[in-house]
Design a protein around this motif. Structure first.
Motif, mmCIF file in Angstrom:
data_model
loop_
_atom_site.group_PDB
_atom_site.id
_atom_site.type_symbol
_atom_site.label_atom_id
_atom_site.label_comp_id
_atom_site.label_asym_id
_atom_site.label_seq_id
_atom_site.Cartn_x
_atom_site.Cartn_y
_atom_site.Cartn_z
ATOM 1 N N LYS A 164 0.827 -1.205 0.000
ATOM 2 C CA LYS A 164 0.000 0.000 0.000
ATOM 3 C C LYS A 164 0.864 1.259 0.000
ATOM 4 O O LYS A 164 0.513 2.262 -0.633
ATOM 5 N N ALA A 165 1.983 1.186 0.703
ATOM 6 C CA ALA A 165 2.893 2.335 0.731
ATOM 7 C C ALA A 165 3.478 2.578 -0.656
ATOM 8 O O ALA A 165 3.603 3.727 -1.100
ATOM 9 N N ARG A 166 3.843 1.509 -1.357
ATOM 10 C CA ARG A 166 4.398 1.653 -2.702
ATOM 11 C C ARG A 166 3.358 2.193 -3.672
ATOM 12 O O ARG A 166 3.679 2.880 -4.634
ATOM 13 N N TRP A 167 2.091 1.872 -3.419
ATOM 14 C CA TRP A 167 1.020 2.302 -4.299
ATOM 15 C C TRP A 167 0.636 3.771 -4.103
ATOM 16 O O TRP A 167 -0.007 4.360 -4.970
ATOM 17 N N SER A 168 1.001 4.334 -2.962
ATOM 18 C CA SER A 168 0.498 5.670 -2.615
ATOM 19 C C SER A 168 1.573 6.719 -2.388
ATOM 20 O O SER A 168 1.254 7.882 -2.148
ATOM 21 N N THR A 169 2.838 6.345 -2.458
ATOM 22 C CA THR A 169 3.911 7.310 -2.244
ATOM 23 C C THR A 169 4.910 7.258 -3.392
ATOM 24 O O THR A 169 5.044 6.238 -4.068
ATOM 25 N N GLY A 170 5.601 8.359 -3.600
ATOM 26 C CA GLY A 170 6.584 8.434 -4.664
ATOM 27 C C GLY A 170 5.992 8.969 -5.947
ATOM 28 O O GLY A 170 4.841 9.422 -5.999
ATOM 29 N N ALA A 171 6.773 8.891 -7.015
ATOM 30 C CA ALA A 171 6.337 9.397 -8.314
ATOM 31 C C ALA A 171 5.173 8.574 -8.850
ATOM 32 O O ALA A 171 5.109 7.352 -8.655
ATOM 33 N N GLY A 172 4.276 9.237 -9.557
ATOM 34 C CA GLY A 172 3.092 8.570 -10.082
ATOM 35 C C GLY A 172 3.382 7.351 -10.937
ATOM 36 O O GLY A 172 2.793 6.283 -10.717
ATOM 37 N N PRO A 173 4.277 7.444 -11.929
ATOM 38 C CA PRO A 173 4.557 6.275 -12.760
ATOM 39 C C PRO A 173 5.060 5.081 -11.954
ATOM 40 O O PRO A 173 4.663 3.937 -12.226
ATOM 41 N N ALA A 174 5.905 5.332 -10.962
ATOM 42 C CA ALA A 174 6.421 4.238 -10.139
ATOM 43 C C ALA A 174 5.311 3.599 -9.322
ATOM 44 O O ALA A 174 5.266 2.366 -9.171
ATOM 45 N N ARG A 175 4.418 4.414 -8.787
ATOM 46 C CA ARG A 175 3.287 3.871 -8.025
ATOM 47 C C ARG A 175 2.429 2.980 -8.911
ATOM 48 O O ARG A 175 2.028 1.883 -8.504
ATOM 49 N N ARG A 176 2.149 3.453 -10.118
ATOM 50 C CA ARG A 176 1.277 2.684 -11.005
ATOM 51 C C ARG A 176 1.949 1.406 -11.501
ATOM 52 O O ARG A 176 1.281 0.370 -11.676
ATOM 53 N N ARG A 177 3.252 1.455 -11.726
ATOM 54 C CA ARG A 177 3.966 0.218 -12.108
ATOM 55 C C ARG A 177 3.925 -0.795 -10.982
ATOM 56 O O ARG A 177 3.781 -2.007 -11.221
ATOM 57 N N ALA A 178 4.033 -0.338 -9.750
ATOM 58 C CA ALA A 178 3.961 -1.246 -8.603
ATOM 59 C C ALA A 178 2.589 -1.906 -8.514
ATOM 60 O O ALA A 178 2.479 -3.116 -8.270
ATOM 61 N N ILE A 179 1.555 -1.116 -8.716
ATOM 62 C CA ILE A 179 0.197 -1.674 -8.696
ATOM 63 C C ILE A 179 0.016 -2.699 -9.806
ATOM 64 O O ILE A 179 -0.500 -3.800 -9.575
ATOM 65 N N ALA A 180 0.440 -2.345 -11.011
ATOM 66 C CA ALA A 180 0.289 -3.257 -12.152
ATOM 67 C C ALA A 180 1.040 -4.559 -11.922
ATOM 68 O O ALA A 180 0.564 -5.634 -12.302
ATOM 69 N N SER A 181 2.195 -4.463 -11.297
ATOM 70 C CA SER A 181 2.989 -5.658 -11.023
ATOM 71 C C SER A 181 2.353 -6.505 -9.925
ATOM 72 O O SER A 181 2.170 -7.717 -10.077
ATOM 73 N N LEU A 209 3.297 -0.851 -22.010
ATOM 74 C CA LEU A 209 2.420 -0.608 -20.876
ATOM 75 C C LEU A 209 3.024 0.420 -19.919
ATOM 76 O O LEU A 209 2.307 1.283 -19.390
ATOM 77 N N ASP A 210 4.335 0.331 -19.727
ATOM 78 C CA ASP A 210 4.986 1.296 -18.836
ATOM 79 C C ASP A 210 4.907 2.714 -19.397
ATOM 80 O O ASP A 210 4.750 3.683 -18.639
ATOM 81 N N ARG A 211 4.985 2.839 -20.709
ATOM 82 C CA ARG A 211 4.835 4.175 -21.303
ATOM 83 C C ARG A 211 3.435 4.725 -21.037
ATOM 84 O O ARG A 211 3.261 5.918 -20.742
#
Length: 223
Positions: free
Chosen positions: A132-149, A167-169
């Motif tokens: 949840k922390a990875r999904w909600s903190t940091g840069a937006g693209p990184a958060r979304r990549r974590a969720i997708a993974s 997909l990452d783009r």
């Protein structure tokens, strides 16, 4: 808030259009205000659907309506406008993946993500504090990549013809993320959506309509 997913039927209909109607009305146009307009521009009934990918009731509605809505849209009698209402980071991630690529890919991208809810919603509900922390903190693209993974979205999209760099783009498209957020706010203000599933017919939000058996008679009455 719960949000509907009536447009799931469109994905299946793309593979069976010839059996439904001689004219292929299952064309998709991205609208300037962020929707996806599917079907005959001159259709007698204009149906608007408001969706959220993390809503279990959306999945329930999709299963009810999958075998019927494709007929209405493919026949040219109904035009469907699918509109995202994003309520959390997972919703945003799914919506950005559904919008990845040309407009024509949206219906089946959408169907893939919604119909696979039973696979990834339980994972989301069991997310650890670290996830949840990875999904909600940091840069937006990184958060979304974590969720997708974490939720297996990458694997879901591979059969749709996507690779991870593509997909990452899409997940890094901050303009798209902003547009989806702005669309959510604008539609909430314009339409007054308070509960889900939510639909409008010919510009009027339908009250107390949350299942396919409740929606279908209202469509039929206008045809």
């Amino acid at each position: 808030m719960r949000f509907a997913s009536l447009a799931l039927a469109i994905g299946a209909a793309f593979t069976a259009t010839a059996a439904v109607a001689a004219t292929n009305w299952l064309t998709v146009v991205d609208t300037a205000d962020g929707g996806h307009r599917i079907g005959n521009p001159a259709a007698k009934v204009k149906l608007t659907e408001f969706i959220s990918y993390t809503c279990t009731h959306c999945g329930e509605f999709a299963r009810e309506g999958t075998n019927a809505v494709d007929v209405y849209v493919a026949s040219g009698k109904v035009q469907l406008d699918v509109r995202h209402i994003v309520r959390d980071p997972v919703d945003l991630t799914a919506a950005m993946l559904a919008n990845c690529g040309p407009a024509a890919k949206f219906p089946r991208n959408h169907a893939t993500l919604m119909l696979s809810q039973p696979k990834w919603l339980p994972i989301m509900s069991r997310a650890t504090a670290g996830q949840k922390a990875r999904w909600s903190t940091g840069a937006g693209p990184a958060r979304r990549r974590a969720i997708a993974s974490d939720l297996g979205f990458y694997d879901l999209m591979v059969p749709r013809g996507y690779d991870r760099p593509t997909l990452d783009r899409c997940l890094s498209d901050e303009a798209l993320a902003t547009r989806l957020a702005e669309q959510t706010a604008a539609d909430a203000k314009k339409w007054g959506v308070r509960g889900t599933p939510s639909f409008a017919i010919d510009g009027t939000l339908l009250a107390g309509t949350g299942t396919w058996p409740m929606l279908q008679p209202q469509i039929d009455a206008r045809l």
